[in-house]
Motif scaffolding. Structure first.
Motif, mmCIF file in Angstrom:
data_model
loop_
_atom_site.group_PDB
_atom_site.id
_atom_site.type_symbol
_atom_site.label_atom_id
_atom_site.label_comp_id
_atom_site.label_asym_id
_atom_site.label_seq_id
_atom_site.Cartn_x
_atom_site.Cartn_y
_atom_site.Cartn_z
ATOM 1 N N ALA A 1 8.607 73.743 86.962
ATOM 2 C CA ALA A 1 7.925 72.758 87.808
ATOM 3 C C ALA A 1 6.444 73.063 87.929
ATOM 4 O O ALA A 1 5.590 72.171 87.874
ATOM 5 C CB ALA A 1 8.571 72.755 89.206
ATOM 6 N N ILE A 2 6.099 74.347 88.054
ATOM 7 C CA ILE A 2 4.683 74.727 88.125
ATOM 8 C C ILE A 2 3.975 74.390 86.822
ATOM 9 O O ILE A 2 2.856 73.862 86.806
ATOM 10 C CB ILE A 2 4.550 76.219 88.453
ATOM 11 N N HIS A 3 4.618 74.677 85.699
ATOM 12 C CA HIS A 3 4.017 74.377 84.400
ATOM 13 C C HIS A 3 3.841 72.888 84.200
ATOM 14 O O HIS A 3 2.820 72.418 83.675
ATOM 15 C CB HIS A 3 4.881 74.955 83.300
ATOM 16 N N LYS A 4 4.815 72.101 84.629
ATOM 17 C CA LYS A 4 4.755 70.662 84.441
ATOM 18 C C LYS A 4 3.666 70.039 85.292
ATOM 19 O O LYS A 4 2.996 69.104 84.861
ATOM 20 C CB LYS A 4 6.125 70.039 84.788
ATOM 21 N N ASN A 5 3.481 70.519 86.507
ATOM 22 C CA ASN A 5 2.516 69.925 87.421
ATOM 23 C C ASN A 5 1.127 70.527 87.278
ATOM 24 O O ASN A 5 0.198 70.067 87.935
ATOM 25 C CB ASN A 5 2.990 70.107 88.869
ATOM 26 N N SER A 6 1.000 71.572 86.468
ATOM 27 C CA SER A 6 -0.309 72.168 86.286
ATOM 28 C C SER A 6 -1.113 71.363 85.280
ATOM 29 O O SER A 6 -0.601 70.902 84.267
ATOM 30 C CB SER A 6 -0.177 73.623 85.806
ATOM 31 N N SER A 7 -2.408 71.209 85.535
ATOM 32 C CA SER A 7 -3.287 70.450 84.639
ATOM 33 C C SER A 7 -4.076 71.368 83.746
ATOM 34 O O SER A 7 -4.968 70.930 83.026
ATOM 35 C CB SER A 7 -4.253 69.605 85.471
ATOM 36 N N TYR A 8 -3.785 72.672 83.782
ATOM 37 C CA TYR A 8 -4.539 73.629 82.970
ATOM 38 C C TYR A 8 -3.943 73.797 81.591
ATOM 39 O O TYR A 8 -4.531 74.418 80.720
ATOM 40 C CB TYR A 8 -4.581 75.007 83.645
#
Length: 209
Positions: A201-208
């Motif tokens: 979830a963190i990877h999916k929502n991260s824009s970096y």
């Protein structure tokens, strides 16, 4: 004209540098809107269900192992001319350091799970909860390994060091101990799944990235 190669999030087009999208993903807002200001973070029902299961399973494992005790009466023959002695012997979880560690570890994870559920709506608790989940995962797997190894030793013995098996005498004690180990192992896998979903979830929502 040369196009900009700066990734979203650094030039202001994507998520802000404060990492709000990643925090919302960890607290359960997978793909959902990001709360602003003083609003609480959205909660993922799947993550909450997994954490509740971990809490309940570790509580059951700690209680089952903590009350595990069995007393048996065995016969001891001192001499052929004397009648055998009836000696009561007791097996208890506190007699094994592996079982003591198992109970303490499951109790600690249970308390942490309750605290994490209480703090799941607070954005400032994201990093402490994630670190706590990693520590809880390590505690559970290590406790399960220690208790399972001691249980296998009691079930089979060790002929190399002449340790006799004891589960043939304390059958009910060994069965309850193994049930507690299995429940704790399920809690460990549930904690692992929860961490994997969190990272995704963190990877999916991260824009970096």
């Amino acid at each position: 004209m040369e196009t900009s190669r700066v990734k979203p999030g650094f030039n202001g087009a994507g998520a802000g540098l404060d990492g709000s999208s990643r925090r919302s993903g960890y607290m359960g807002g997978v793909g959902g809107p990001v709360a602003t200001g003083g609003r609480a973070a959205p909660v993922d029902a799947c993550g909450v269900a997994l954490r509740v299961f971990v809490l309940a399973a570790t509580l059951v494992a700690a209680v089952v192992m903590g009350v595990d005790r069995q007393t048996r009466t065995i016969q001891i023959t001192l001499a052929d001319t004397l009648p055998p002695l009836q000696v009561p012997v007791t097996a208890k979880w506190s007699y094994s350091s592996a079982f003591v560690y198992f109970v303490v570890a499951n109790a600690m994870v249970c308390v942490f799970s309750a605290a994490a559920l209480a703090a799941c709506r607070r954005r400032g608790a994201v990093v402490p909860v994630m670190v706590g989940d990693l520590l809880a995962l390590a505690l559970l797997f290590s406790a399960v390994g220690a208790a399972a190894e001691f249980g296998i030793l009691g079930e089979r013995g060790n002929s190399h060091v002449r340790w006799a098996r004891v589960c043939n005498v304390y059958g009910a004690f060994c069965e309850r101990a193994m049930a507690a180990v299995i429940v704790s192992l399920l809690a460990a896998f549930a904690n692992l799944v929860m961490l994997m979903l969190t990272i995704l979830a963190i990877h999916k929502n991260s824009s970096y990235y």
